[in-house]
Design a protein around this motif. Structure first.
Motif, PDB file in Angstrom:
ATOM      1  N   UNK A 124       0.807  -1.224   0.000  1.00 53.30           N
ATOM      2  CA  UNK A 124       0.000   0.000   0.000  1.00 53.30           C
ATOM      3  C   UNK A 124       0.837   1.268   0.000  1.00 53.30           C
ATOM      4  N   UNK A 125       2.083   1.166   0.493  1.00 48.19           N
ATOM      5  CA  UNK A 125       2.957   2.344   0.517  1.00 48.19           C
ATOM      6  C   UNK A 125       3.241   2.842  -0.899  1.00 48.19           C
ATOM      7  N   UNK A 131       0.034   4.299  -2.618  1.00 42.88           N
ATOM      8  CA  UNK A 131      -0.305   5.684  -2.288  1.00 42.88           C
ATOM      9  C   UNK A 131       0.561   6.652  -3.088  1.00 42.88           C
ATOM     10  N   UNK A 132       1.866   6.343  -3.154  1.00 47.86           N
ATOM     11  CA  UNK A 132       2.767   7.227  -3.888  1.00 47.86           C
ATOM     12  C   UNK A 132       2.445   7.242  -5.379  1.00 47.86           C
ATOM     13  N   UNK A 148      -0.729   9.328  -5.938  1.00 52.57           N
ATOM     14  CA  UNK A 148      -0.561  10.772  -5.760  1.00 52.57           C
ATOM     15  C   UNK A 148       0.356  11.363  -6.816  1.00 52.57           C
ATOM     16  N   UNK A 149       1.453  10.680  -7.111  1.00 46.57           N
ATOM     17  CA  UNK A 149       2.416  11.232  -8.067  1.00 46.57           C
ATOM     18  C   UNK A 149       2.065  10.884  -9.503  1.00 46.57           C
ATOM     19  N   UNK A 153       0.343  14.579  -9.868  1.00 47.11           N
ATOM     20  CA  UNK A 153       1.316  15.646 -10.100  1.00 47.11           C
ATOM     21  C   UNK A 153       1.990  15.490 -11.463  1.00 47.11           C
ATOM     22  N   UNK A 157      -0.168  16.770 -14.269  1.00 45.74           N
ATOM     23  CA  UNK A 157      -0.163  18.237 -14.365  1.00 45.74           C
ATOM     24  C   UNK A 157       1.132  18.750 -14.980  1.00 45.74           C
TER      25      UNK A 157
END
Lengths: 148, 79
Positions: free
Chosen positions: B50-51, B54-55, B58-59, B63, B66
């Motif tokens: 899960x670590x 999550x990254x 999100x990334x 990000x 974008x």
């Protein structure tokens, strides 16, 4: 940029994203997450706010100068917390040998200074991404002469 | 143990990877790459990390998309 749906959804959802990011930063050593992932989530919430409310409104909340300052300050904070290990008689970034505990799952303050390290790391990652966002959108504005 | 959901997600992943490499429109490629990252995050979660999930969510899906779109808006959209 006057989209009512985007603004309402953003106003509703941004606090929860930031709370989740802060949880990931502080509990990263006890549960899944960590400074990098939590900082990325917080930065994504700020980018979402700036995209839906416009860049000027976001700059009133978090000025680019403050973002630059947090970016450098996060690294310095990490260094200072690492030096605490030397002060207490261990090596750099030491935790257990200096007298702290290794942590119990579910208890934030049971792990010495690891969550302070994660705080500096999360601040640095989040402000780095916000600074990237500000710089990129500024250059787009300068080239075409109209706002994003 | 491979379930049907695993097979479907992995097939979607291969399809997305080939489509990103083949497509001519760069903005479409960025959007497909974001969906690739989202499915990859689900697969990381199913693999028991899960670590990383999550990254990746999100990334990879947030990000990076974008930053790619900002880069495209400063250059040409066609390849």
């Amino acid at each position: 940029m006057e989209d009512l749906v985007a603004r309402s959804v953003c106003r509703l959802i941004v606090p929860f994203i930031q709370l989740y990011g802060a949880y990931l930063v502080f509990y990263g050593h006890l549960s899944p997450g960590g400074g990098f992932a939590g900082g990325a989530v917080v930065a994504a919430s700020i980018v979402l706010y700036a995209l839906s409310f416009g860049r000027e409104t976001a700059e009133k909340r978090i000025a680019p100068g403050i973002s630059h300052l947090l970016e450098s300050g996060g690294g310095l904070w990490y260094l200072l917390v690492g030096l605490v290990g030397i002060m207490l008689g261990g090596s750099f970034l030491t935790n257990k040998a200096a007298g702290f505990y290794l942590g119990i799952p579910g208890h934030l303050f049971s792990s010495g200074m690891i969550f302070l390290l994660a705080l500096g790391l999360g601040l640095k990652v989040a402000s780095t991404m916000v600074t990237l966002f500000y710089n990129l959108s500024t250059e787009v504005n300068d080239e075409h002469g109209n706002g994003t | 143990m491979i379930t049907l959901l695993d097979v479907l997600l992995l097939l979607f992943l291969i399809f997305c990877a080939v489509a990103v490499a083949r497509i001519r429109d760069l903005l479409s490629a960025v959007i497909i790459f974001a969906s690739y990252s989202l499915v990859m995050a689900i697969i990381w979660q199913m693999l028991g990390s899960p670590d990383v999930a999550i990254t990746e969510a999100a990334l990879g899906a947030g990000v990076t998309t974008f930053l790619f779109i900002a880069a495209i808006s400063r250059t040409r959209r066609e390849e």
